[in-house]
Design an enzyme around this catalytic site. Structure first.
Site, PDB file in Angstrom:
ATOM      1  N   HIS A  23     -21.335 -24.816 -13.032  1.00 14.30           N
ATOM      2  CA  HIS A  23     -20.985 -26.178 -13.466  1.00 14.30           C
ATOM      3  C   HIS A  23     -21.425 -26.384 -14.914  1.00 14.30           C
ATOM      4  O   HIS A  23     -22.467 -25.861 -15.326  1.00 14.30           O
ATOM      5  CB  HIS A  23     -21.648 -27.215 -12.551  1.00 14.30           C
ATOM      6  CG  HIS A  23     -21.094 -28.588 -12.752  1.00 14.30           C
ATOM      7  ND1 HIS A  23     -21.463 -29.386 -13.805  1.00 14.30           N
ATOM      8  CD2 HIS A  23     -20.165 -29.293 -12.047  1.00 14.30           C
ATOM      9  CE1 HIS A  23     -20.791 -30.530 -13.735  1.00 14.30           C
ATOM     10  NE2 HIS A  23     -20.003 -30.494 -12.684  1.00 14.30           N
ATOM     11  N   GLU A  75     -22.802 -28.721 -16.325  1.00 14.93           N
ATOM     12  CA  GLU A  75     -24.129 -29.320 -16.486  1.00 14.93           C
ATOM     13  C   GLU A  75     -25.231 -28.265 -16.334  1.00 14.93           C
ATOM     14  O   GLU A  75     -26.340 -28.445 -16.837  1.00 14.93           O
ATOM     15  CB  GLU A  75     -24.296 -30.494 -15.505  1.00 14.93           C
ATOM     16  CG  GLU A  75     -23.493 -31.699 -15.969  1.00 14.93           C
ATOM     17  CD  GLU A  75     -23.010 -32.635 -14.872  1.00 14.93           C
ATOM     18  OE1 GLU A  75     -23.505 -32.558 -13.739  1.00 14.93           O
ATOM     19  OE2 GLU A  75     -22.117 -33.450 -15.159  1.00 14.93           O
ATOM     20  N   ASN A 128     -19.273 -33.887  -5.364  1.00 14.14           N
ATOM     21  CA  ASN A 128     -20.417 -33.311  -6.074  1.00 14.14           C
ATOM     22  C   ASN A 128     -21.378 -34.453  -6.380  1.00 14.14           C
ATOM     23  O   ASN A 128     -21.115 -35.261  -7.265  1.00 14.14           O
ATOM     24  CB  ASN A 128     -19.933 -32.631  -7.371  1.00 14.14           C
ATOM     25  CG  ASN A 128     -21.088 -32.170  -8.242  1.00 14.14           C
ATOM     26  OD1 ASN A 128     -22.239 -32.139  -7.806  1.00 14.14           O
ATOM     27  ND2 ASN A 128     -20.792 -31.807  -9.488  1.00 14.14           N
ATOM     28  N   LYS A 169     -24.339 -34.317  -7.551  1.00 14.52           N
ATOM     29  CA  LYS A 169     -25.255 -34.105  -8.692  1.00 14.52           C
ATOM     30  C   LYS A 169     -26.687 -34.478  -8.286  1.00 14.52           C
ATOM     31  O   LYS A 169     -27.046 -34.295  -7.129  1.00 14.52           O
ATOM     32  CB  LYS A 169     -24.757 -34.896  -9.903  1.00 14.52           C
ATOM     33  CG  LYS A 169     -23.269 -34.640 -10.157  1.00 14.52           C
ATOM     34  CD  LYS A 169     -22.783 -35.087 -11.485  1.00 14.52           C
ATOM     35  CE  LYS A 169     -21.309 -34.703 -11.599  1.00 14.52           C
ATOM     36  NZ  LYS A 169     -20.813 -34.762 -12.952  1.00 14.52           N
ATOM     37  N   GLU A 192     -12.603 -27.490 -14.658  1.00 19.07           N
ATOM     38  CA  GLU A 192     -13.177 -28.773 -15.059  1.00 19.07           C
ATOM     39  C   GLU A 192     -13.334 -28.828 -16.568  1.00 19.07           C
ATOM     40  O   GLU A 192     -14.321 -28.311 -17.110  1.00 19.07           O
ATOM     41  CB  GLU A 192     -14.580 -28.925 -14.461  1.00 19.07           C
ATOM     42  CG  GLU A 192     -14.632 -28.858 -12.964  1.00 19.07           C
ATOM     43  CD  GLU A 192     -15.769 -29.714 -12.433  1.00 19.07           C
ATOM     44  OE1 GLU A 192     -15.490 -30.583 -11.622  1.00 19.07           O
ATOM     45  OE2 GLU A 192     -16.914 -29.541 -12.854  1.00 19.07           O
ATOM     46  N   GLY A 242     -16.944 -36.013  -8.737  1.00 17.53           N
ATOM     47  CA  GLY A 242     -18.342 -36.345  -9.043  1.00 17.53           C
ATOM     48  C   GLY A 242     -18.652 -37.780  -8.683  1.00 17.53           C
ATOM     49  O   GLY A 242     -18.807 -38.127  -7.514  1.00 17.53           O
ATOM     50  N   SER A 251     -13.268 -36.714 -13.715  1.00 18.61           N
ATOM     51  CA  SER A 251     -12.758 -38.089 -13.626  1.00 18.61           C
ATOM     52  C   SER A 251     -11.687 -38.296 -12.562  1.00 18.61           C
ATOM     53  O   SER A 251     -10.733 -39.041 -12.771  1.00 18.61           O
ATOM     54  CB  SER A 251     -12.253 -38.555 -14.993  1.00 18.61           C
ATOM     55  OG  SER A 251     -13.333 -38.619 -15.907  1.00 18.61           O
ATOM     56  N   GLY A 285     -16.950 -37.246 -16.124  1.00 16.67           N
ATOM     57  CA  GLY A 285     -17.658 -38.516 -16.268  1.00 16.67           C
ATOM     58  C   GLY A 285     -17.156 -39.406 -17.397  1.00 16.67           C
ATOM     59  O   GLY A 285     -17.792 -40.401 -17.732  1.00 16.67           O
TER      60      GLY A 285
HETATM   61  P1  PGA Z   1     -16.749 -36.701 -12.384  1.00 16.91           P
HETATM   62  O1  PGA Z   1     -17.554 -35.319 -12.260  1.00 16.91           O
HETATM   63  O2  PGA Z   1     -15.794 -36.772 -11.229  1.00 16.91           O
HETATM   64  O3  PGA Z   1     -17.826 -37.759 -12.298  1.00 16.91           O
HETATM   65  O4  PGA Z   1     -16.053 -36.680 -13.686  1.00 16.91           O
HETATM   66  C1  PGA Z   1     -16.935 -34.143 -11.839  1.00 16.91           C
HETATM   67  C2  PGA Z   1     -17.934 -33.011 -11.792  1.00 16.91           C
HETATM   68  O5  PGA Z   1     -18.836 -32.957 -12.649  1.00 16.91           O
HETATM   69  O6  PGA Z   1     -17.836 -32.134 -10.911  1.00 16.91           O
END
Ligand code: PGA
Length: 243
Positions: free
Chosen positions: A93, A95, A6, A8, A162, A225, A204, A168
């Site tokens: 997601h 976000e 992903n 982003k 998630e 991510g 993560s 993150g």
């Molecule tokens: P991350 O993000 O691996 O950076 O924690 C995962 C995601 O938001 O899909």
């Protein structure tokens, strides 16, 4: 196993170098059945889809509008995404939920994406506050019930669990909690689908944390991510998973 990147709101045309480099190493680390998908910004969908058409890498988007066309300045529909050659779309997601996207709207988006033959990566997960209040199961139930309302066939849906507090942050769930949550998610599906539903984990995931997830047999893959923007990290995640 699904290994889904992903990206982003990162990446431009020059980022093709990263994917090309991943593509050249991917056969050495993956199994035949593995699916490698990169969900990239809208601006790169067509370019990347064409470039990787004949490779193991498939391309996806990160959101879509719930209608196919219309006076909606600034939005992109699932029909348009399909037209770029992309095959997947991330929906729900955290976000996007953070900007006000609700389960009901996500449900309409999922329906639109399925109608347009995209495979949906449907993200669900609790916030830290909800976890502390012991509301995880309640939140997940709602996200599944409303988000997947009236969707009869889950063949084209991948559920991505998630936990928002893990995205993150470098913090991952305890294995016993994660196992319980995956079992709980499965229990929300009817007998017919319980063993068919694909559940992946996101939050993560990196070359170090991946080894923790190796022994959870009910996890069908990972949404990655930050680490998916690095060839080394992405390849090492897969390599370490199969170690
Ligand atoms: P991350 O993000 O691996 O950076 O924690 C995962 C995601 O938001 O899909």
């Amino acid at each position: 196993m699904y290994f889904i990147g992903n990206w982003k709101m990162y990446g431009d045309f020059s980022s093709i170098k990263i994917l090309k480099s991943i593509n050249s190493s991917i056969n050495a680390v993956t199994k035949k059945k593995d699916k490698i998908i990169f969900c990239v910004p809208y601006t790169l969908l067509n370019f990347f889809s064409l470039k990787f058409k004949k490779s193991k890498i498939a391309i996806g988007a990160q959101n879509c509008h719930h209608l196919e066309n219309g006076p909606f300045t600034g939005f992109v529909s699932s029909k348009m995404i399909k037209n770029t050659g992309a095959k997947y779309v991330i929906l729900g997601h955290s976000e996007s939920r953070n900007l006000g996207e609700k389960n009901k709207l996500i449900n309409l988006k999922i329906k639109s994406a399925i109608k347009n033959n995209l495979t949906v990566i449907y993200c669900i997960g609790e916030t830290l506050k909800e976890k502390r209040n012991k509301d995880t199961n309640k939140v997940l139930s709602k996200q599944i019930k409303i988000g997947l309302k009236n969707i009869k066939n889950i063949k084209n849906i991948i559920i991505s669990y998630e936990p928002v507090w893990s995205i993150g942050t470098g913090i991952i769930p305890k294995i016993k909690d994660l196992k319980k949550t995956i079992t709980f998610i499965k229990s929300k599906f009817s007998k017919k689908y319980k063993n068919k539903v694909k559940i992946i984990y996101g939050g993560s995931v990196n070359p170090k944390t991946i080894s923790t997830f190796r022994n959870i047999k009910d996890i069908n893959g990972f949404l990655i991510g930050g680490a998916s923007q690095s060839k080394k990290k992405f390849i090492d995640i897969i390599r370490n998973y199969y170690k």
